[in-house]
Motif scaffolding. Structure first.
Motif, PDB file in Angstrom:
ATOM      1  N   TYR A 138      21.620  27.817 -32.114  1.00 23.33           N
ATOM      2  CA  TYR A 138      23.080  27.922 -32.279  1.00 23.33           C
ATOM      3  C   TYR A 138      23.779  26.737 -31.628  1.00 23.33           C
ATOM      4  CZ  TYR A 138      21.946  32.692 -33.564  1.00 23.33           C
ATOM      5  OH  TYR A 138      21.405  33.797 -34.172  1.00 23.33           O
ATOM      6  N   ILE A 139      23.311  26.413 -30.410  1.00 19.05           N
ATOM      7  CA  ILE A 139      23.954  25.315 -29.677  1.00 19.05           C
ATOM      8  C   ILE A 139      23.692  23.985 -30.384  1.00 19.05           C
ATOM      9  CG2 ILE A 139      23.960  24.050 -27.475  1.00 19.05           C
ATOM     10  CD1 ILE A 139      23.532  26.716 -26.081  1.00 19.05           C
ATOM     11  N   TRP A 140      22.498  23.875 -30.977  1.00 20.62           N
ATOM     12  CA  TRP A 140      22.201  22.636 -31.705  1.00 20.62           C
ATOM     13  C   TRP A 140      23.152  22.497 -32.902  1.00 20.62           C
ATOM     14  CZ3 TRP A 140      20.851  17.980 -31.594  1.00 20.62           C
ATOM     15  CH2 TRP A 140      20.520  17.286 -32.765  1.00 20.62           C
ATOM     16  N   GLN A 141      23.411  23.597 -33.592  1.00 23.52           N
ATOM     17  CA  GLN A 141      24.356  23.581 -34.717  1.00 23.52           C
ATOM     18  C   GLN A 141      25.755  23.210 -34.255  1.00 23.52           C
ATOM     19  OE1 GLN A 141      24.193  24.107 -38.082  1.00 23.52           O
ATOM     20  NE2 GLN A 141      21.986  23.925 -37.801  1.00 23.52           N
ATOM     21  N   ASP A 142      26.168  23.834 -33.154  1.00 20.95           N
ATOM     22  CA  ASP A 142      27.520  23.605 -32.645  1.00 20.95           C
ATOM     23  C   ASP A 142      27.533  23.882 -31.135  1.00 20.95           C
ATOM     24  OD1 ASP A 142      30.149  23.539 -31.959  1.00 20.95           O
ATOM     25  OD2 ASP A 142      30.755  25.265 -33.171  1.00 20.95           O
ATOM     26  N   PRO A 143      27.586  22.812 -30.333  1.00 25.18           N
ATOM     27  CA  PRO A 143      27.513  23.003 -28.876  1.00 25.18           C
ATOM     28  C   PRO A 143      28.667  23.836 -28.316  1.00 25.18           C
ATOM     29  CG  PRO A 143      27.232  20.687 -29.468  1.00 25.18           C
ATOM     30  CD  PRO A 143      27.631  21.400 -30.716  1.00 25.18           C
ATOM     31  N   LEU A 144      29.736  24.004 -29.092  1.00 26.91           N
ATOM     32  CA  LEU A 144      30.889  24.754 -28.571  1.00 26.91           C
ATOM     33  C   LEU A 144      30.957  26.180 -29.134  1.00 26.91           C
ATOM     34  CD1 LEU A 144      33.632  21.980 -29.003  1.00 26.91           C
ATOM     35  CD2 LEU A 144      32.081  22.326 -27.103  1.00 26.91           C
ATOM     36  N   CYS A 145      29.869  26.582 -29.833  1.00 27.55           N
ATOM     37  CA  CYS A 145      29.935  27.876 -30.524  1.00 27.55           C
ATOM     38  C   CYS A 145      29.826  29.046 -29.550  1.00 27.55           C
ATOM     39  CB  CYS A 145      28.800  27.982 -31.541  1.00 27.55           C
ATOM     40  SG  CYS A 145      27.198  28.233 -30.772  1.00 27.55           S
ATOM     41  N   ARG A 228      24.563  22.907 -23.617  1.00 32.31           N
ATOM     42  CA  ARG A 228      25.725  22.624 -24.475  1.00 32.31           C
ATOM     43  C   ARG A 228      26.261  21.208 -24.182  1.00 32.31           C
ATOM     44  NH1 ARG A 228      28.169  27.172 -26.718  1.00 32.31           N
ATOM     45  NH2 ARG A 228      27.734  29.193 -25.783  1.00 32.31           N
ATOM     46  N   CYS A 229      26.420  20.926 -22.875  1.00 28.07           N
ATOM     47  CA  CYS A 229      27.011  19.637 -22.489  1.00 28.07           C
ATOM     48  C   CYS A 229      26.115  18.474 -22.915  1.00 28.07           C
ATOM     49  CB  CYS A 229      27.227  19.577 -20.982  1.00 28.07           C
ATOM     50  SG  CYS A 229      28.370  20.807 -20.403  1.00 28.07           S
ATOM     51  N   LEU A 230      24.787  18.630 -22.692  1.00 24.68           N
ATOM     52  CA  LEU A 230      23.870  17.532 -23.023  1.00 24.68           C
ATOM     53  C   LEU A 230      23.861  17.278 -24.532  1.00 24.68           C
ATOM     54  CD1 LEU A 230      20.910  18.345 -20.606  1.00 24.68           C
ATOM     55  CD2 LEU A 230      22.396  16.346 -20.520  1.00 24.68           C
ATOM     56  N   ILE A 231      23.830  18.366 -25.316  1.00 24.71           N
ATOM     57  CA  ILE A 231      23.773  18.181 -26.770  1.00 24.71           C
ATOM     58  C   ILE A 231      25.106  17.634 -27.280  1.00 24.71           C
ATOM     59  CG2 ILE A 231      23.569  19.410 -28.978  1.00 24.71           C
ATOM     60  CD1 ILE A 231      21.283  20.968 -27.791  1.00 24.71           C
ATOM     61  N   GLN A 232      26.184  18.140 -26.717  1.00 23.79           N
ATOM     62  CA  GLN A 232      27.504  17.616 -27.094  1.00 23.79           C
ATOM     63  C   GLN A 232      27.580  16.123 -26.756  1.00 23.79           C
ATOM     64  OE1 GLN A 232      29.768  18.736 -28.811  1.00 23.79           O
ATOM     65  NE2 GLN A 232      31.772  17.940 -28.227  1.00 23.79           N
ATOM     66  N   GLY A 233      27.021  15.767 -25.590  1.00 27.67           N
ATOM     67  CA  GLY A 233      27.003  14.361 -25.159  1.00 27.67           C
ATOM     68  C   GLY A 233      26.273  13.491 -26.176  1.00 27.67           C
ATOM     69  N   LYS A 234      25.112  13.980 -26.647  1.00 26.83           N
ATOM     70  CA  LYS A 234      24.320  13.236 -27.639  1.00 26.83           C
ATOM     71  C   LYS A 234      25.097  13.081 -28.939  1.00 26.83           C
ATOM     72  CE  LYS A 234      20.281  12.496 -25.733  1.00 26.83           C
ATOM     73  NZ  LYS A 234      19.457  11.310 -25.761  1.00 26.83           N
ATOM     74  N   ARG A 235      25.804  14.138 -29.315  1.00 26.91           N
ATOM     75  CA  ARG A 235      26.565  14.099 -30.573  1.00 26.91           C
ATOM     76  C   ARG A 235      27.663  13.037 -30.490  1.00 26.91           C
ATOM     77  NH1 ARG A 235      26.125  19.296 -34.030  1.00 26.91           N
ATOM     78  NH2 ARG A 235      23.877  19.140 -33.914  1.00 26.91           N
TER      79      ARG A 235
END
Ligand SMILES: [Zn+2]
Length: 247
Positions: A138-145, A228-235
């Motif tokens: 889920y977090i990979w799809q949308d880190p803010l979900c 969430r933060c790390l994946i959002q950072g990568k995005r």
């Protein structure tokens, strides 16, 4: 006098038969998956990250299936043993007259009884590792979900229009080391919460409207928020790297 004679001499070990407890193996495998996850989120580039995360999710699915199978087998063996014992108890006690017959006849196999039982296994226990690995797709799809498990109960984080904010309410900056309160679920950055408790053994939760009395020791690292933060950072990094001519 011998009562409840076993069906066969080879059944002596019957009651000590146990399914090997594989739970520690599964928990170790989950820990390893999570270690790998932190490693790849840290080092992989955003193009290859998707495939690696997919492969972690697939490995976790496999692991969950094995875990359920183990619990099923454990439950089936226990039930099979019960049934075997019940039937064994209906046989006449061993004596000199029937000794030869007992020695000659083939004892039924426990396997026959295990296959006949209803498969009612207790559900696997959900650990912190499970929560993180379940949240991953889920977090990979949308880190803010919002996570499906959290619907209706998620009060611990700032929510804006059904999506989460990755900003600490104390420092008003993106989370660096998110910490979650074990008592009320509110999340703050380590730096903010450490300053907030400076010189106080306990204080009200810094989240507005939360009346929970808290101490610094009530906080533990929040791995789901960190992910969430790390994946959002990568995005974001990926968006920044996208060359303008393809836009
Ligand atoms: Zn709180």
């Amino acid at each position: 006098m011998i009562r409840n004679a076993p069906l066969h001499l080879r059944c002596r070990q019957f009651h000590s038969l146990r399914v090997v407890d594989l739970n520690p193996v599964y928990q170790d495998a989950k820990k390893e998956l999570i270690q790998t996850l932190w490693q790849i989120v840290d080092t992989a580039n955003s193009q290859e990250l998707g495939d690696l995360i997919k492969s972690i999710c697939e490995s976790y699915d496999e692991l969950q299936k094995c875990e359920v199978d183990s619990l099923r087998l454990e439950s089936a063996v226990e039930q099979g043993k019960q049934r075997y014992k019940q039937i064994s108890d209906t046989f006449p006690p061993l004596n000199l007259e029937n000794w030869d017959q007992y020695a000659r006849d083939r004892a039924p196999s426990l396997r026959d009884y295990i296959h006949g039982v209803e498969e009612v296994a207790k559900p696997p226990q959900i650990t912190e590792q499970d929560r993180l690995l379940r949240a991953l797709p889920y977090i990979w799809q949308d880190p803010l979900c919002m996570l499906p498990d959290d619907e209706g109960t998620e009060e611990g984080v700032q929510i804006e229009g059904g999506r989460l904010e990755l900003i600490c309410p104390i420092t008003c900056r993106p989370f660096q080391q998110p910490m979650v309160s074990k008592k009320c679920g509110h999340v703050f950055d380590k730096e903010g919460i450490t300053n907030y408790f400076d010189g106080h053994s306990s204080r009200d939760c810094p989240q507005g409207a939360c009346v929970q009395k808290l101490a610094l020791r009530d906080f533990v690292p929040d791995d789901i928020m960190k992910l969430r933060c790390l994946i959002q950072g990568k995005r974001t990094q990926n968006e920044d790297e996208t060359p303008l001519d393809v836009l």
